[in-house]
Motif scaffolding. Structure first.
Motif, PDB file in Angstrom:
ATOM      1  N   ASN A  19     -15.873 -25.604 -33.335  1.00 43.70           N
ATOM      2  CA  ASN A  19     -16.623 -24.542 -33.993  1.00 43.70           C
ATOM      3  C   ASN A  19     -15.799 -24.000 -35.160  1.00 43.70           C
ATOM      4  OD1 ASN A  19     -17.060 -21.383 -34.145  1.00 43.70           O
ATOM      5  ND2 ASN A  19     -18.971 -22.273 -33.389  1.00 43.70           N
ATOM      6  N   THR A  20     -16.453 -23.787 -36.289  1.00 43.28           N
ATOM      7  CA  THR A  20     -15.715 -23.327 -37.473  1.00 43.28           C
ATOM      8  C   THR A  20     -15.116 -21.944 -37.265  1.00 43.28           C
ATOM      9  OG1 THR A  20     -17.794 -22.536 -38.433  1.00 43.28           O
ATOM     10  CG2 THR A  20     -17.062 -24.741 -39.066  1.00 43.28           C
ATOM     11  N   LEU A  22     -15.639 -30.893 -35.308  1.00 43.92           N
ATOM     12  CA  LEU A  22     -16.281 -29.902 -36.162  1.00 43.92           C
ATOM     13  C   LEU A  22     -17.518 -30.500 -36.842  1.00 43.92           C
ATOM     14  CD1 LEU A  22     -13.005 -28.412 -37.622  1.00 43.92           C
ATOM     15  CD2 LEU A  22     -14.582 -27.268 -36.066  1.00 43.92           C
ATOM     16  N   VAL A  65     -16.216 -28.201 -43.420  1.00 43.02           N
ATOM     17  CA  VAL A  65     -15.877 -26.798 -43.183  1.00 43.02           C
ATOM     18  C   VAL A  65     -15.123 -26.254 -44.381  1.00 43.02           C
ATOM     19  CG1 VAL A  65     -15.727 -27.123 -40.686  1.00 43.02           C
ATOM     20  CG2 VAL A  65     -13.662 -27.364 -42.074  1.00 43.02           C
TER      21      VAL A  65
END
Length: 346
Positions: A242-243, A265, A270
């Motif tokens: 998860n960012t 990710l 990102v």
């Protein structure tokens, strides 16, 4: 004929009968004992892809499994019918530069069970019976359950991540994401000598699992207390994919510390805080799958130096795969959900 679970596209899961495979000399047919539903399996089921790996043909998922030998090829006689085995889903070539360096997980010709990373896809183990190479099997003689043995693959991932962390004796470690991998990393980090372990997640059930796994402190990432994590850890392990969790790791990592990315990710990329990495001299390290750590994982499970049993939420028959996927996707109720075959129900 054998029953196989296949994902055709996002949300499209079907059962199909397949012909029994012929055995080559070094191959072994396995009857399914237990097979865990991993985060990548969920992504294939829910979204039709896992990171950059997109389903382009019907895929049988499943890469963390145990079973029992049904029959062996003529050159694989050491594995007699009835032997219980842990199954390594990696099929490295053994001859490329990375394999020769002892980094089989980076093999350029890797065929990983239940993965859409190559085409045609490598079919996985969510099926009644399947054929693998004998070198992928670790025979187990002790009275350990199929469910526990099926944790060997995710535990190997956790052990490889901890290997990539460097020395941990006396250090403070933050783990973001308290799913199965995150909780196993907590256990492995404790075994490696960490003095303090912090786990964070956005849901209560995973945090309860992390506390039971041995985390000293658990923090809701979406709560105001998360601000207290700033510069709190020597090493941060990102296991959420998860960012926001990655941003937490960058903020929490002390100057000169290390971040190890385990989670996958989003494929679209990102926003990477490169300046923070530079100015604070952070080591940013990737951890992908595993190598020799699979053998270590089997040993730790069989000896129960790492007890995986508290992480097992439920086991459902293979025919109930759709319900199992739905349960596995509900992180408010589950940590690890497994599909079981006839071997485990005998």
């Amino acid at each position: 004929m054998t029953l196989s679970c296949k994902i055709h596209a996002a949300g499209d899961l079907r059962f199909e009968q397949q012909e029994d495979a012929a055995l080559e000399p070094h191959q072994v047919e396995i009857q399914l004992g237990a097979a865990g539903i991993c985060g990548s399996d969920l992504h294939y089921y829910l979204h039709g892809r896992a990171g950059a790996f997109q389903i382009r043909e019907p895929l049988t998922p499943g890469h963390e499994a145990s079973g029992v030998v049904v029959r062996s090829g003529r050159a694989a006689g050491a594995l007699a019918p009835g032997v219980k085995v842990a199954i390594n889903p990696s099929q490295a070539c053994g001859s490329c530069a990375y394999c020769r360096q002892g980094r089989e997980n980076l093999c350029t010709e890797m065929r990983f069970l239940g993965s859409a990373s190559v085409f045609p896809h490598v079919q996985g183990m969510f099926r009644e019976r399947f054929v693998v190479n004998e070198r992928q099997l670790t025979a187990v003689e002790t009275d350990i359950s199929f469910g526990e043995l099926a944790f060997a693959e995710p535990l190997a991932v956790a052990l490889h991540a901890v290997n990539r962390c460097g020395p941990l004796l006396g250090k403070t470690v933050l783990v973001t994401g308290a799913g199965t991998i995150g909780c196993l990393i907590v256990k492995a980090v404790r075994l490696a000598g960490a003095a303090r372990i912090i786990a964070c997640d956005v849901a209560d059930h995973p945090l309860q699992a992390a506390a039971a796994a041995g985390a000293d402190t658990v923090v809701r990432s979406d709560a105001s207390s998360a601000a207290d994590l700033s510069s709190s850890a020597d090493v941060c392990v990102e296991a959420a994919g998860n960012t926001g969790a990655l941003a937490t790791c960058v903020d929490a990592c002390r100057r000169g510390g290390r971040i190890v990315q385990v989670g996958t990710l989003p494929a679209e990329g990102v926003h990477f805080p490169a300046n923070a990495v530079m100015a604070r001299e952070l080591d940013y390290i990737g951890a992908f799958r595993f190598g020799v750590e699979f053998d270590w994982a089997v040993d730790y499970i069989v000896s129960r130096r790492i007890d995986v049993r508290p992480l097992l939420t439920a086991q459902l028959p293979l025919k109930d795969a759709a319900a199992a996927f739905q349960l596995a996707a509900d992180k408010s109720r589950s940590t690890k959900v497994q599909l079981i075959g006839e071997a485990a129900m005998a």
